[in-house]
Design an enzyme around this catalytic site. Structure first.
Site, PDB file in Angstrom:
ATOM      1  N   CYS A 254       0.875  -1.190   0.000  1.00 28.40           N
ATOM      2  CA  CYS A 254       0.000   0.000   0.000  1.00 28.40           C
ATOM      3  C   CYS A 254       0.903   1.228   0.000  1.00 28.40           C
ATOM      4  O   CYS A 254       0.792   2.119   0.852  1.00 28.40           O
ATOM      5  CB  CYS A 254      -0.971  -0.002   1.169  1.00 28.40           C
ATOM      6  SG  CYS A 254      -1.854  -1.568   1.389  1.00 28.40           S
ATOM      7  N   ASP A 303      -2.963  -6.258  -5.474  1.00 24.25           N
ATOM      8  CA  ASP A 303      -3.878  -6.303  -4.334  1.00 24.25           C
ATOM      9  C   ASP A 303      -3.178  -7.017  -3.179  1.00 24.25           C
ATOM     10  O   ASP A 303      -2.712  -8.151  -3.337  1.00 24.25           O
ATOM     11  CB  ASP A 303      -5.146  -7.065  -4.745  1.00 24.25           C
ATOM     12  CG  ASP A 303      -6.257  -7.017  -3.711  1.00 24.25           C
ATOM     13  OD1 ASP A 303      -5.951  -7.076  -2.505  1.00 24.25           O
ATOM     14  OD2 ASP A 303      -7.442  -6.938  -4.108  1.00 24.25           O
ATOM     15  N   CYS A 375      -3.280   5.567   9.421  1.00 21.86           N
ATOM     16  CA  CYS A 375      -3.462   6.969   9.818  1.00 21.86           C
ATOM     17  C   CYS A 375      -4.869   7.133  10.394  1.00 21.86           C
ATOM     18  O   CYS A 375      -5.582   8.087  10.096  1.00 21.86           O
ATOM     19  CB  CYS A 375      -3.189   7.921   8.664  1.00 21.86           C
ATOM     20  SG  CYS A 375      -4.161   7.620   7.169  1.00 21.86           S
TER      21      CYS A 375
END
Length: 429
Positions: A254, A303, A375
């Site tokens: 990611c 993915d 986050c």
């Protein structure tokens, strides 16, 4: 300026696209900024960010001052009036100019017949401002957050929720990361001072500098040469906890837009880094960051739930999983998050995070380190997530961050510190 490029009408259209169509401001704003002169781009950004930061207050005012909502093709006028309120409440734009330009915005959006209505509502607000604001101060809307999120924060942080909300409603500081392969932090701070700016080092993160006053990147010494990168202090904690070493095989999952990828390579320039993200478009930002900093990494679209599709059977010494999350820790930086997220999203995100964790854990070598980061400030995505993972994964152990009962380190947003962020450092037995 051409009437069709009226600044207030563009801001209204941007906010409408975020609130009504669920688009992120980072996608909506750049094309609109191309329509205005360079000198006006900062004001357009301020109006968009400001209206989204205070949206629930502006909505409350409209409901008080208008007998029925604007609907259908007139809906943009609803947001144009919000832009007017915001200028009168929060900017240094002279009231007469704010009114005139906002009313003129009706022409730009082809609703000239509503100029009188807009003018009337804004003038009514001016007359009743003190009374309205006193009433607003006791309303539920005063928190400037959707009700579902206020409830979640109250439940998770009974003594700190107001602090979090207040921090979310502030403007964020500007944090930088000094590229240690070019300069020491102290050395670069000297260059910054020579350029007439002041910065402050972070006490815990060795590359982090907070600017006293935010500045355009082209004004920063050596930005184009890769000496410094814009990155929040809390985001820099990811590479600090990961502690990459030269020669290691490292997965940054990611990874877009690449801030953490490049930080890993600054700490360990000889590491072999694979940066993976599901979003092909955002991967272009990873390439841009690598190019500006003169670094090399393998970049792939993929993915996180299906690692065999993008790395075969490869295993890694260290994995950074900056998991997809609610982003509730970076609301002050992205106020549109408050209105894009829904309560039901949290359970869906937690499920996705668990699936990615379970899928990539087998790709970590025995003795290797995985840093799970978000986050977010919500326990479902953070401590609860890691607690459940440790319970179902016998060869995983917590390291440095927290205790088995309270796993991980949760940073809350606030003041001159970093954004809201969570880290859990896991070791494979």
């Amino acid at each position: 300026m051409k009437k069709q490029n009226n600044l207030r009408s563009l801001a209204a259209q941007a906010v409408e696209q975020v609130v009504e169509q669920g688009q992120s401001l980072s996608n909506v704003l750049p094309p609109l900024q191309q329509k205005v002169a360079d000198k006006d781009k900062a004001l357009l950004q301020e109006l968009c960010f400001g209206v989204l930061r205070t949206l629930s207050q502006l909505e409350w005012l409209i409901n008080k001052l208008m007998s029925r909502p604007m609907t259908g093709k007139q809906r943009t006028v609803h947001y144009l009036i919000m832009v007017g309120f915001y200028q009168l409440l929060y900017t240094r734009v002279p009231p007469h100019a704010a009114l005139a330009e906002t009313v003129e915005g009706a022409v730009a959006i082809k609703r000239p017949q509503l100029k009188g209505l807009i003018n009337g509502v804004l003038r009514q607000f001016q007359r009743q401002q003190e009374t309205l604001l006193n009433e607003f101060a006791t309303s539920d809307a005063r928190f400037l957050h959707p009700g579902w999120l206020v409830k979640r924060l109250q439940n998770a942080y009974p003594t700190q929720w107001q602090h979090i909300i207040e921090a979310n409603n502030q403007r964020p500081p500007m944090w930088l990361r000094v590229n240690r392969t070019h300069h020491t932090r102290d050395g670069w701070l000297g260059l910054l001072e020579d350029a007439g700016m002041k910065g402050y080092p972070h006490p815990d993160y060795p590359d982090a500098v907070r600017l006293e006053t935010p500045a355009p990147v082209h004004a920063l010494p050596g930005f184009a040469e890769g000496w410094v990168t814009v990155q929040d202090a809390s985001a820099q904690g990811c590479a600090v906890f990961l502690a990459p070493q030269n020669g290691e095989h490292i997965l940054d999952l990611c990874a877009a837009p690449g801030g953490k990828t490049t930080h890993i390579l600054e700490v360990a320039p000889e590491a072999d880094v694979l940066a993976v993200d599901i979003d092909e478009q955002r991967l272009s930002r990873v390439y841009d960051n690598l190019k500006r900093l003169g670094m090399k990494a393998t970049v792939k679209q993929g993915d996180g739930r299906y690692p065999s599709q993008w790395c075969g059977e490869q295993q890694f010494d260290r994995i950074l999983l900056d998991a997809p999350c609610s982003a509730t820790g970076v609301i002050r930086r992205h106020p549109d998050i408050k209105w894009l997220r829904r309560d039901r999203d949290i359970a869906e995100l937690a499920q996705l995070q668990a699936e990615i964790l379970d899928a990539v854990w087998p790709r970590l070598k025995p003795g290797g380190t995985l840093v799970y980061a978000t986050c977010s400030v919500l326990p479902e995505e953070n401590r609860d997530q890691i607690k459940a993972f440790l319970q179902r994964t016998p060869d995983a152990a917590l390291s440095e961050t927290g205790t088995p009962d309270q796993p991980g380190q949760q940073n809350l947003p606030g003041g001159e510190e970093g954004d809201g962020f969570f880290y859990a450092k896991l070791i494979k037995k």
